[in-house]
Design an enzyme around this catalytic site. Structure first.
Site, PDB file in Angstrom:
ATOM      1  N   LYS A  92      -0.834   2.343   3.979  1.00 31.05           N
ATOM      2  CA  LYS A  92      -0.113   3.488   4.516  1.00 31.05           C
ATOM      3  C   LYS A  92       0.703   4.145   3.422  1.00 31.05           C
ATOM      4  CE  LYS A  92       3.751   2.517   4.238  1.00 31.05           C
ATOM      5  NZ  LYS A  92       4.652   2.067   3.153  1.00 31.05           N
ATOM      6  N   TYR A 146       6.941   4.204   9.546  1.00 28.64           N
ATOM      7  CA  TYR A 146       6.957   3.129  10.545  1.00 28.64           C
ATOM      8  C   TYR A 146       7.582   3.606  11.855  1.00 28.64           C
ATOM      9  CZ  TYR A 146       5.538  -0.221   7.008  1.00 28.64           C
ATOM     10  OH  TYR A 146       4.825  -0.891   6.048  1.00 28.64           O
TER      11      TYR A 146
HETATM   12  P1  NDP Z   1       3.308  -1.001  -6.858  1.00 22.49           P
HETATM   13  O1  NDP Z   1       3.830   0.073  -7.720  1.00 22.49           O
HETATM   14  O2  NDP Z   1       4.000  -2.309  -6.865  1.00 22.49           O
HETATM   15  O3  NDP Z   1       1.767  -1.281  -7.232  1.00 22.49           O
HETATM   16  C1  NDP Z   1       0.818  -0.264  -7.334  1.00 22.49           C
HETATM   17  C2  NDP Z   1      -0.313  -0.736  -8.235  1.00 22.49           C
HETATM   18  O4  NDP Z   1      -1.268   0.309  -8.313  1.00 22.49           O
HETATM   19  C3  NDP Z   1       0.104  -0.992  -9.683  1.00 22.49           C
HETATM   20  O5  NDP Z   1       0.617  -2.278  -9.902  1.00 22.49           O
HETATM   21  C4  NDP Z   1      -1.195  -0.791 -10.428  1.00 22.49           C
HETATM   22  O6  NDP Z   1      -1.983  -1.945 -10.285  1.00 22.49           O
HETATM   23  C5  NDP Z   1      -1.896   0.281  -9.591  1.00 22.49           C
HETATM   24  N1  NDP Z   1      -1.813   1.615 -10.216  1.00 22.49           N
HETATM   25  C6  NDP Z   1      -2.881   2.318 -10.652  1.00 22.49           C
HETATM   26  N2  NDP Z   1      -2.497   3.493 -11.145  1.00 22.49           N
HETATM   27  C7  NDP Z   1      -1.157   3.553 -11.039  1.00 22.49           C
HETATM   28  C8  NDP Z   1      -0.179   4.535 -11.400  1.00 22.49           C
HETATM   29  N3  NDP Z   1      -0.523   5.700 -11.954  1.00 22.49           N
HETATM   30  N4  NDP Z   1       1.111   4.248 -11.169  1.00 22.49           N
HETATM   31  C9  NDP Z   1       1.473   3.110 -10.579  1.00 22.49           C
HETATM   32  N5  NDP Z   1       0.583   2.151 -10.206  1.00 22.49           N
HETATM   33  C10 NDP Z   1      -0.716   2.358 -10.457  1.00 22.49           C
HETATM   34  O7  NDP Z   1       3.194  -0.414  -5.382  1.00 22.49           O
HETATM   35  P2  NDP Z   1       3.138  -1.219  -4.010  1.00 22.49           P
HETATM   36  O8  NDP Z   1       2.262  -2.402  -4.146  1.00 22.49           O
HETATM   37  O9  NDP Z   1       4.508  -1.426  -3.506  1.00 22.49           O
HETATM   38  O10 NDP Z   1       2.459  -0.111  -3.056  1.00 22.49           O
HETATM   39  C11 NDP Z   1       1.068   0.183  -3.110  1.00 22.49           C
HETATM   40  C12 NDP Z   1       0.644   0.816  -1.778  1.00 22.49           C
HETATM   41  O11 NDP Z   1       0.869  -0.106  -0.741  1.00 22.49           O
HETATM   42  C13 NDP Z   1       1.408   2.084  -1.394  1.00 22.49           C
HETATM   43  O12 NDP Z   1       0.549   2.985  -0.764  1.00 22.49           O
HETATM   44  C14 NDP Z   1       2.456   1.587  -0.410  1.00 22.49           C
HETATM   45  O13 NDP Z   1       2.848   2.580   0.521  1.00 22.49           O
HETATM   46  C15 NDP Z   1       1.708   0.455   0.266  1.00 22.49           C
HETATM   47  N6  NDP Z   1       2.610  -0.590   0.764  1.00 22.49           N
HETATM   48  C16 NDP Z   1       2.453  -1.006   2.047  1.00 22.49           C
HETATM   49  C17 NDP Z   1       3.260  -1.969   2.581  1.00 22.49           C
HETATM   50  C18 NDP Z   1       3.057  -2.419   3.987  1.00 22.49           C
HETATM   51  O14 NDP Z   1       3.926  -3.125   4.490  1.00 22.49           O
HETATM   52  N7  NDP Z   1       1.962  -2.082   4.634  1.00 22.49           N
HETATM   53  C19 NDP Z   1       4.354  -2.557   1.793  1.00 22.49           C
HETATM   54  C20 NDP Z   1       4.405  -2.102   0.425  1.00 22.49           C
HETATM   55  C21 NDP Z   1       3.557  -1.152  -0.051  1.00 22.49           C
HETATM   56  P3  NDP Z   1      -2.836  -2.550 -11.505  1.00 22.49           P
HETATM   57  O15 NDP Z   1      -1.834  -2.826 -12.593  1.00 22.49           O
HETATM   58  O16 NDP Z   1      -3.436  -3.764 -10.928  1.00 22.49           O
HETATM   59  O17 NDP Z   1      -3.833  -1.509 -11.908  1.00 22.49           O
END
Ligand code: NDP
Length: 324
Positions: A94, A177
């Site tokens: 989401k 949410y």
């Molecule tokens: P993070 O910033 O912690 O992680 C995002 C990951 O995406 C990065 O670690 C990286 O992974 C990859 N990535 C690729 N390109 C980019 C870029 N340009 N900038 C940043 N990251 C990039 O985010 P979250 O894990 O917190 O969130 C990711 C998604 O999950 C969002 O859409 C958020 O809304 C959703 N979310 C949902 C939750 C829920 O409860 N359902 C809770 C938290 C988040 P890599 O290094 O492996 O390439």
């Protein structure tokens, strides 16, 4: 799993150690370090480890059935469409995308490819939120009159503060949410919204996004939902006032530690791993050829409401939402 950030690392990966109907078969990451670490921790064969450039070749990998997109919001559309073109079922985190138009493209792509699309709405599998849905649906305390919901946190950083990558501020991230809860409590779509942006105390940090927001959603049966979200103030509750009593959960939207109360006393509910339940249900939906309770269309409806809330925030006026 595509994107090994904090949600993948902290919640989804560990949950996949508890799932019964799916397991972590492969990963896509831009970080060599993470690819190495995850490979070891989850015992993933080298043939199932990808970087973004090689993503499309997943189409030739029969060991992977579902692609879970856990990337910054603005990347959801591209990766969901590419996943569908690889012939894989998709779960997307989401918010489904940054606009309704993007959601439509993603839904159409999955339909064309004959794959299922689901949104990571974990709370539809959480026993506390399910109990709230049940109490509302069964009119346990009479007709629902009023909903109040808030979700706020102070830890947002990085891409979440950049409108280009996040699509918006706390409304897209945590306010969603409350938007979604309005639907699962009423089983209805709102007909109008009225929103007001909170004072921007940190103009630099929140240069491109709202810092906080309050809004009302009106439903066709007269129910109203008073909601708020913030990146500078904590909030986490869902409360329902009905004709003959009330029921609430607080915290309501967290991964764990949820607590519930009603006008009759405490809710006695055993917590579960929400993410494991969510992913198992999607796996079973595919196996049993049934629909998912959290389809792409639900993500699209939420985006439609979010767009109306932003429109109201900008104009200061009540905005009606029409069916399309
Ligand atoms: P993070 O910033 O912690 O992680 C995002 C990951 O995406 C990065 O670690 C990286 O992974 C990859 N990535 C690729 N390109 C980019 C870029 N340009 N900038 C940043 N990251 C990039 O985010 P979250 O894990 O917190 O969130 C990711 C998604 O999950 C969002 O859409 C958020 O809304 C959703 N979310 C949902 C939750 C829920 O409860 N359902 C809770 C938290 C988040 P890599 O290094 O492996 O390439």
């Amino acid at each position: 799993m595509v994107g090994l950030g904090s949600y993948s690392e902290g919640e989804l990966g560990p949950a996949l150690k508890e799932t019964k109907h799916c397991h972590l078969a492969g990963i896509v990451s831009g970080s060599e370090d993470k690819r190495k670490r995850w490979r070891k921790e989850y015992d993933i064969p080298e043939s199932n480890i990808y970087c973004y450039e090689g993503f499309d070749s997943i189409k030739d990998n029969s060991a992977i059935d579902i692609i879970y997109v856990v990337l910054p919001n603005s990347m959801h559309k591209e990766y969901v469409i590419r996943a569908s073109q690889a012939g894989k079922h998709v779960i997307c985190e989401k918010p489904l995308a940054c606009t309704v138009e993007e959601c439509d493209e993603m839904i159409a792509a999955c339909r064309r490819a004959g794959v299922m699309l689901s949104v990571g709405y974990r709370l539809h599998f959480d026993p506390f939120n399910l109990q709230m849905m049940r109490l509302a649906r069964e009119k346990a305390y009479g007709n629902v009159k009023r909903i109040s919901a808030s979700h706020g946190l102070r830890s947002a950083q990085g891409w979440r503060l950049d409108k280009e990558l996040a699509g918006g501020g706390p409304l897209m991230d945590v306010g969603i949410y409350c938007v979604n809860a309005g639907r699962y409590i009423t089983d209805l779509e709102p007909i109008a919204v009225h929103a007001r942006e909170g004072e921007k105390k940190d103009k630099k940090k929140f240069a491109t996004i709202e810092e906080s927001l309050t809004w009302t959603m009106e439903y066709p049966n007269g129910v109203t939902a008073e909601c708020s979200c913030s990146y500078s103030q904590y909030g986490n509750h869902l409360r329902i006032e009905a004709d003959n009593g009330w029921f609430e959960i607080a915290p309501s939207f967290s991964y764990s530690g949820l607590k519930g109360n009603t006008s009759d006393g405490k809710m006695d509910i055993e917590p579960i791993n929400q993410q494991a339940a969510q992913m198992d249900d999607f796996a079973l939906a595919i196996i049993d050829k049934r629909s998912t309770p959290v389809p792409g269309e639900m993500g699209r409806q939420d985006m439609k409401i979010i767009e109306a809330i932003y429109e109201s925030m900008k104009s200061g006026r009540r905005v009606e939402i029409h069916e399309t």
